[in-house]
Design a protein around this motif. Structure first.
Motif, PDB file in Angstrom:
ATOM      1  N   GLU A  25       8.748  65.584 -76.648  1.00 39.38           N
ATOM      2  CA  GLU A  25       7.825  66.690 -76.392  1.00 39.38           C
ATOM      3  C   GLU A  25       7.383  66.710 -74.933  1.00 39.38           C
ATOM      4  OE1 GLU A  25       6.208  70.075 -76.679  1.00 39.38           O
ATOM      5  OE2 GLU A  25       7.263  69.222 -78.412  1.00 39.38           O
ATOM      6  N   LEU A  26       7.218  65.541 -74.324  1.00 40.71           N
ATOM      7  CA  LEU A  26       6.840  65.498 -72.904  1.00 40.71           C
ATOM      8  C   LEU A  26       7.931  66.138 -72.047  1.00 40.71           C
ATOM      9  CD1 LEU A  26       5.103  64.633 -70.502  1.00 40.71           C
ATOM     10  CD2 LEU A  26       6.171  62.365 -70.649  1.00 40.71           C
ATOM     11  N   ALA A  27       9.189  65.807 -72.329  1.00 38.47           N
ATOM     12  CA  ALA A  27      10.292  66.408 -71.571  1.00 38.47           C
ATOM     13  C   ALA A  27      10.321  67.917 -71.753  1.00 38.47           C
ATOM     14  CB  ALA A  27      11.619  65.788 -72.009  1.00 38.47           C
ATOM     15  N   GLU A 166      -0.072  65.294 -72.563  1.00 36.10           N
ATOM     16  CA  GLU A 166       0.979  65.985 -71.815  1.00 36.10           C
ATOM     17  C   GLU A 166       0.377  66.813 -70.682  1.00 36.10           C
ATOM     18  OE1 GLU A 166       2.841  68.172 -74.887  1.00 36.10           O
ATOM     19  OE2 GLU A 166       3.449  66.357 -75.951  1.00 36.10           O
ATOM     20  N   GLU A 167      -0.756  67.449 -70.939  1.00 32.67           N
ATOM     21  CA  GLU A 167      -1.421  68.247 -69.911  1.00 32.67           C
ATOM     22  C   GLU A 167      -1.749  67.396 -68.690  1.00 32.67           C
ATOM     23  OE1 GLU A 167      -5.173  71.328 -69.714  1.00 32.67           O
ATOM     24  OE2 GLU A 167      -5.503  69.415 -70.709  1.00 32.67           O
ATOM     25  N   LEU A 230     -17.704  73.341 -63.559  1.00 31.69           N
ATOM     26  CA  LEU A 230     -18.994  73.555 -64.211  1.00 31.69           C
ATOM     27  C   LEU A 230     -18.752  74.361 -65.477  1.00 31.69           C
ATOM     28  CD1 LEU A 230     -21.037  74.761 -61.068  1.00 31.69           C
ATOM     29  CD2 LEU A 230     -20.439  72.422 -61.722  1.00 31.69           C
ATOM     30  N   HIS A 231     -18.979  73.744 -66.636  1.00 30.84           N
ATOM     31  CA  HIS A 231     -18.795  74.479 -67.888  1.00 30.84           C
ATOM     32  C   HIS A 231     -19.523  73.789 -69.028  1.00 30.84           C
ATOM     33  CE1 HIS A 231     -15.007  72.272 -69.686  1.00 30.84           C
ATOM     34  NE2 HIS A 231     -15.849  71.420 -69.165  1.00 30.84           N
ATOM     35  N   ASP A 232     -19.602  74.493 -70.132  1.00 24.79           N
ATOM     36  CA  ASP A 232     -20.227  73.947 -71.333  1.00 24.79           C
ATOM     37  C   ASP A 232     -19.121  73.421 -72.233  1.00 24.79           C
ATOM     38  OD1 ASP A 232     -21.915  73.259 -73.365  1.00 24.79           O
ATOM     39  OD2 ASP A 232     -22.306  75.296 -74.037  1.00 24.79           O
ATOM     40  N   GLY A 233     -18.454  72.373 -71.759  1.00 27.51           N
ATOM     41  CA  GLY A 233     -17.326  71.823 -72.499  1.00 27.51           C
ATOM     42  C   GLY A 233     -17.139  70.363 -72.184  1.00 27.51           C
ATOM     43  N   GLY A 234     -16.059  69.807 -72.679  1.00 25.01           N
ATOM     44  CA  GLY A 234     -15.805  68.377 -72.521  1.00 25.01           C
ATOM     45  C   GLY A 234     -15.094  68.050 -71.235  1.00 25.01           C
ATOM     46  N   GLU A 235     -14.701  66.773 -71.142  1.00 31.51           N
ATOM     47  CA  GLU A 235     -13.991  66.283 -69.965  1.00 31.51           C
ATOM     48  C   GLU A 235     -12.582  66.871 -69.901  1.00 31.51           C
ATOM     49  OE1 GLU A 235     -15.469  64.291 -67.631  1.00 31.51           O
ATOM     50  OE2 GLU A 235     -17.244  64.671 -68.834  1.00 31.51           O
ATOM     51  N   VAL A 236     -12.093  67.036 -68.692  1.00 30.96           N
ATOM     52  CA  VAL A 236     -10.709  67.448 -68.471  1.00 30.96           C
ATOM     53  C   VAL A 236     -10.099  66.469 -67.484  1.00 30.96           C
ATOM     54  CG1 VAL A 236     -11.154  69.892 -68.938  1.00 30.96           C
ATOM     55  CG2 VAL A 236     -11.350  69.022 -66.609  1.00 30.96           C
ATOM     56  N   PRO A 237      -8.765  66.287 -67.503  1.00 30.02           N
ATOM     57  CA  PRO A 237      -8.161  65.243 -66.668  1.00 30.02           C
ATOM     58  C   PRO A 237      -7.995  65.620 -65.200  1.00 30.02           C
ATOM     59  CG  PRO A 237      -6.485  66.342 -67.964  1.00 30.02           C
ATOM     60  CD  PRO A 237      -7.801  66.897 -68.432  1.00 30.02           C
TER      61      PRO A 237
END
Length: 393
Positions: A25-27, A166-167, A230-237
């Motif tokens: 799936e990564l490929a 993957e993101e 800045l957002h009302d959400g979780g962590e992103v990488p």
């Protein structure tokens, strides 16, 4: 370029973690974002995922041994095929061998060659958590990082240092391998909806999903920027996240974050009104209820007043369904706040994967852009890079 990895050749080194099952799936994901992928595997990884499966995912033969064709040089030498070597998953054994310049597998031989040839290298470790915490492994990671190799941090869950998403892997690979016109720049991005408190249970909000803002943040990171989201959400990488809820919180956070920023992209659907919320739950019943709405200060106006020379990009969503009127509304905010440019789109794209938008500058507006929100994010990042470069001259 409208793909994160457009025209990028990725050599994918697979070692013997159980996370190798995710390589197919990564490929596929690397290729979805425009990359060409050729895989190299260790003997241990081939006991977990068959080369035929990897061949299916990459659409090219898999390197399973180094032969007289000197595959490591052909792939990762100074004039080799690869633009970047991605080790995913990388075991503790592989990381340790790379740090010690031991090349006794096809993957570690490619790594030694790439590092000697100046080919960028990205490493996505995966192993049990005690192995990841081993002093020798940590020392090896630190040593390899000191050579300019980028690590994609694993997700530590259930006693395991699991392969990053993957993101995260695709985005870091794009940042390392691609053009970085925003290198060294700090970009602040607002995203999603804000919520105004009616009472301890209810809020006044809107339908914005935050997909566009997150896509812009991801694209700016891939183009080399340090990003504050800045957002009302979780962590992103791909960004430092500041969690905000209300319009007032987002505006205050934007003013603080922009103190050392090179640009602000205001992609959030910020509430135009707030209310004087109740400390107690508003009781339901048959009686009608009147709520007084108070206009909120415009975030871009507040930031512009604080930072007169900051590059600011605005977003404007309307429901009229008329392109000329939409562009006209965008031009109003462009002139009022002295923005670099405004992205105008119909509100019907809220929550959707795709979008249709115009980039508005002065009296000019682009042809209608149609594509994914990530593609729009890349367009915004590249336009912003040009704006910052022009302002610095």
């Amino acid at each position: 370029m409208t793909d994160l990895l457009a025209d990028t050749n990725v050599a994918l080194g697979v070692s013997g973690s159980i996370a190798a099952v995710k390589v197919v799936e990564l490929a596929h994901e690397l290729r979805r974002h425009g990359a060409s992928v050729r895989a190299v595997t260790t003997e241990a990884s081939r006991g977990i995922v068959h080369p035929w499966a990897v061949e299916f995912a990459t659409d090219v033969d898999v390197v399973t041994e180094i032969t007289g064709a000197v595959e490591h040089v052909e792939l990762c030498g100074r004039d080799g095929w690869a633009d970047v070597l991605l080790l995913a998953p990388a075991t503790a054994n592989t990381v340790g061998k790379v740090a010690a310049a031991i090349d006794d597998t096809p993957v570690t031989t490619c790594a030694t060659t790439a590092l000697g040839a100046g080919v960028p290298v990205v490493v996505a470790p995966a192993m049990h958590e005690p192995m990841y915490d081993h002093p020798g492994v940590l020392d090896a990671i630190e040593r390899v990082e000191s050579w300019g190799v980028r690590f994609v941090d694993p997700r530590v869950e259930e006693g395991k240092a699991k392969l990053a998403t993957e993101e995260a892997i695709v985005t870091e690979t794009a940042r390392v391998a691609g053009d970085r016109p925003l290198d060294g720049k700090h970009v602040v991005v607002t995203s999603g909806a804000t919520s105004e408190r009616l009472d301890p249970i209810r809020v006044l909000t809107n339908r914005a999903s935050g997909r566009t803002g997150r896509a812009v943040a991801r694209a700016c990171y891939a183009r080399g920027a340090d990003v504050t989201l800045l957002h009302d959400g979780g962590e992103v990488p791909y960004a430092e996240v500041v969690s905000v809820t209300s319009t007032a919180e987002m505006t205050e956070a934007a003013v603080v974050a922009c103190e050392d920023a090179d640009a602000l992209v205001s992609a959030a659907a910020i509430s135009d009104y707030t209310v004087d919320g109740s400390d107690e739950k508003i009781r339901s019943g048959a009686e009608s209820l009147t709520i007084e709405l108070t206009p909120t200060p415009k975030l871009v106006d507040t930031v512009r007043e604080e930072y007169p020379d900051l590059a600011i990009v605005g977003f404007k969503a309307e429901t009229e369904g008329d392109d000329e009127a939409l562009v006209g509304r965008a031009r109003e905010i462009l002139d009022r706040a002295g923005l670099s440019f405004v992205v105008a789109n119909d509100a019907s794209v809220m929550g959707e994967e795709g979008t249709r938008a115009f980039v508005v500058r002065g009296e000019d507006a682009s042809e209608a852009f149609e594509g994914s929100k990530l593609e729009l994010g890349l367009r915004v990042a590249d336009e912003l890079a040009g704006e910052i470069a022009a302002n610095s001259n």
